[in-house]
Write a protein that holds these residues in place. Structure first.
Motif, PDB file in Angstrom:
ATOM      1  N   ASN A   1      30.644   7.134  54.991  1.00 19.86           N
ATOM      2  CA  ASN A   1      30.066   7.900  53.883  1.00 19.86           C
ATOM      3  C   ASN A   1      30.247   7.198  52.542  1.00 19.86           C
ATOM      4  O   ASN A   1      30.409   7.833  51.506  1.00 19.86           O
ATOM      5  N   ALA A   2      30.191   5.867  52.561  1.00 21.57           N
ATOM      6  CA  ALA A   2      30.359   5.110  51.323  1.00 21.57           C
ATOM      7  C   ALA A   2      29.131   5.236  50.436  1.00 21.57           C
ATOM      8  O   ALA A   2      27.993   5.179  50.899  1.00 21.57           O
ATOM      9  N   GLU A   3      29.386   5.415  49.146  1.00 19.32           N
ATOM     10  CA  GLU A   3      28.295   5.512  48.174  1.00 19.32           C
ATOM     11  C   GLU A   3      28.141   4.230  47.369  1.00 19.32           C
ATOM     12  O   GLU A   3      27.036   3.826  47.037  1.00 19.32           O
ATOM     13  N   SER A   4      29.256   3.593  47.015  1.00 21.66           N
ATOM     14  CA  SER A   4      29.191   2.370  46.217  1.00 21.66           C
ATOM     15  C   SER A   4      30.453   1.550  46.435  1.00 21.66           C
ATOM     16  O   SER A   4      31.470   2.048  46.900  1.00 21.66           O
ATOM     17  N   TYR A   5      30.334   0.254  46.079  1.00 18.26           N
ATOM     18  CA  TYR A   5      31.440  -0.682  46.238  1.00 18.26           C
ATOM     19  C   TYR A   5      31.690  -1.366  44.904  1.00 18.26           C
ATOM     20  O   TYR A   5      30.744  -1.715  44.185  1.00 18.26           O
ATOM     21  N   VAL A   6      32.958  -1.590  44.599  1.00 18.79           N
ATOM     22  CA  VAL A   6      33.309  -2.225  43.329  1.00 18.79           C
ATOM     23  C   VAL A   6      34.372  -3.284  43.580  1.00 18.79           C
ATOM     24  O   VAL A   6      35.366  -3.040  44.274  1.00 18.79           O
ATOM     25  N   CYS A   7      34.154  -4.476  43.012  1.00 15.53           N
ATOM     26  CA  CYS A   7      35.174  -5.521  42.991  1.00 15.53           C
ATOM     27  C   CYS A   7      35.074  -6.203  41.640  1.00 15.53           C
ATOM     28  O   CYS A   7      34.002  -6.674  41.256  1.00 15.53           O
ATOM     29  N   ASP A   8      36.171  -6.226  40.893  1.00 16.79           N
ATOM     30  CA  ASP A   8      36.136  -6.733  39.518  1.00 16.79           C
ATOM     31  C   ASP A   8      35.795  -8.214  39.443  1.00 16.79           C
ATOM     32  O   ASP A   8      35.223  -8.678  38.460  1.00 16.79           O
ATOM     33  N   ARG A   9      36.145  -8.977  40.498  1.00 17.46           N
ATOM     34  CA  ARG A   9      36.064 -10.427  40.387  1.00 17.46           C
ATOM     35  C   ARG A   9      34.712 -11.006  40.750  1.00 17.46           C
ATOM     36  O   ARG A   9      34.332 -12.067  40.259  1.00 17.46           O
ATOM     37  N   ILE A  10      33.956 -10.325  41.631  1.00 11.81           N
ATOM     38  CA  ILE A  10      32.742 -10.949  42.152  1.00 11.81           C
ATOM     39  C   ILE A  10      31.646  -9.915  42.417  1.00 11.81           C
ATOM     40  O   ILE A  10      31.878  -8.719  42.373  1.00 11.81           O
ATOM     41  N   LEU A  11      30.449 -10.436  42.739  1.00 18.72           N
ATOM     42  CA  LEU A  11      29.300  -9.604  43.070  1.00 18.72           C
ATOM     43  C   LEU A  11      29.504  -8.951  44.426  1.00 18.72           C
ATOM     44  O   LEU A  11      29.982  -9.581  45.372  1.00 18.72           O
ATOM     45  N   VAL A  12      29.125  -7.677  44.539  1.00 12.60           N
ATOM     46  CA  VAL A  12      29.232  -6.944  45.803  1.00 12.60           C
ATOM     47  C   VAL A  12      27.832  -6.530  46.250  1.00 12.60           C
ATOM     48  O   VAL A  12      27.070  -5.936  45.486  1.00 12.60           O
ATOM     49  N   ASN A  13      27.489  -6.853  47.501  1.00 13.22           N
ATOM     50  CA  ASN A  13      26.196  -6.465  48.065  1.00 13.22           C
ATOM     51  C   ASN A  13      26.187  -4.980  48.425  1.00 13.22           C
ATOM     52  O   ASN A  13      27.234  -4.322  48.461  1.00 13.22           O
ATOM     53  N   ASN A  14      25.002  -4.475  48.760  1.00 19.57           N
ATOM     54  CA  ASN A  14      24.868  -3.064  49.125  1.00 19.57           C
ATOM     55  C   ASN A  14      25.655  -2.696  50.383  1.00 19.57           C
ATOM     56  O   ASN A  14      26.041  -1.544  50.566  1.00 19.57           O
ATOM     57  N   ASP A  15      25.870  -3.685  51.263  1.00 17.61           N
ATOM     58  CA  ASP A  15      26.610  -3.403  52.493  1.00 17.61           C
ATOM     59  C   ASP A  15      28.118  -3.592  52.324  1.00 17.61           C
ATOM     60  O   ASP A  15      28.878  -3.475  53.285  1.00 17.61           O
ATOM     61  N   GLY A  16      28.554  -3.889  51.103  1.00 22.99           N
ATOM     62  CA  GLY A  16      29.974  -4.052  50.842  1.00 22.99           C
ATOM     63  C   GLY A  16      30.473  -5.474  50.924  1.00 22.99           C
ATOM     64  O   GLY A  16      31.621  -5.749  50.591  1.00 22.99           O
ATOM     65  N   SER A  17      29.630  -6.423  51.360  1.00 23.88           N
ATOM     66  CA  SER A  17      30.069  -7.819  51.426  1.00 23.88           C
ATOM     67  C   SER A  17      30.176  -8.399  50.009  1.00 23.88           C
ATOM     68  O   SER A  17      29.440  -8.009  49.103  1.00 23.88           O
ATOM     69  N   LEU A  18      31.117  -9.320  49.837  1.00 21.82           N
ATOM     70  CA  LEU A  18      31.395  -9.913  48.529  1.00 21.82           C
ATOM     71  C   LEU A  18      30.838 -11.326  48.502  1.00 21.82           C
ATOM     72  O   LEU A  18      31.015 -12.086  49.461  1.00 21.82           O
ATOM     73  N   VAL A  19      30.176 -11.693  47.431  1.00 26.27           N
ATOM     74  CA  VAL A  19      29.471 -12.972  47.349  1.00 26.27           C
ATOM     75  C   VAL A  19      30.022 -13.819  46.211  1.00 26.27           C
ATOM     76  O   VAL A  19      30.178 -13.336  45.085  1.00 26.27           O
TER      77      VAL A  19
END
Length: 203
Positions: free
Chosen positions: A59-77
């Protein structure tokens, strides 16, 4: 009034045991789903990296990581990583019910692996008289030794330095004559040095 007792015939539970059982039922709760985490990732410097998450809440709505870009599926780029990107990362997942989950993971970046340089203290030696020292210069993480293109089997006359980058044979025997190489690697790749030929003179 007769006190309750516990015997094999009646099957009654002593009061202390009953209280303990009630306490365990009161404070125990079923295990939650597996812990959100970032998959540990290894990368070569200069490459593009995708760090994926595991145990993603449904039931995830959004993902946040201060250091890098986060995709819609939660992967960090991260584009074109450098050694400075090595470190621990944190991702925060916001859920539909207003709660959030936090996961952690590590990225390790390595220098591109260079072909190692192998040098010998002497390439022409006398049996049972001389010693030889091979030194492998590398930026790899691990080092293995090859003899005539197969993994070297150490004898009691052979010693390796603590980092495996120096091989000493003392004394040299005729069966040690042949081609030596060091094979180096990191979690991303591996490579071998050019061979060095050892000649052993004997009577």
């Amino acid at each position: 009034m007769q006190a309750l007792s516990a015997t094999p015939r009646t099957g009654l539970v002593p009061w202390p045991g009953l209280l303990l059982a009630v306490s365990l039922i009161t404070f125990w709760s079923p295990p939650t789903s597996a812990q959100l985490a970032i998959v540990p990732t290894f990368a070569a410097e200069g490459s593009d990296v995708i760090m994926r998450i595991k145990n993603k809440p449904p039931n995830a709505e959004s993902y946040v990581c201060d250091r890098i870009l986060v995709n819609n599926d939660g992967s960090l780029v991260i584009k074109r990583v450098t050694l400075k990107h090595t470190g621990d990362y944190t991702i925060v997942v916001h859920l539909q019910n207003g709660r959030k989950e936090i996961g952690f993971g590590r990225l390790t970046v390595y220098e591109p692996l260079r072909v190692p340089t192998l040098l010998a203290s002497n390439t022409s030696v006398t049996e049972n008289k001389d010693a030889v020292e091979f030194t492998c210069y590398t930026n790899g993480i691990t080092t293995h030794w090859l003899f005539n293109a197969v993994r070297l089997k150490l004898t009691d006359r052979m010693k390796l330095s603590p980092d495996n980058r120096v091989l000493t044979i003392d004394p040299v025997r005729r069966e040690d004559a042949g081609s030596y190489q060091c094979e180096v690697s990191n979690p991303q790749s591996s490579t071998e040095s050019w061979p060095v030929e050892l000649n052993v003179k004997y009577e």
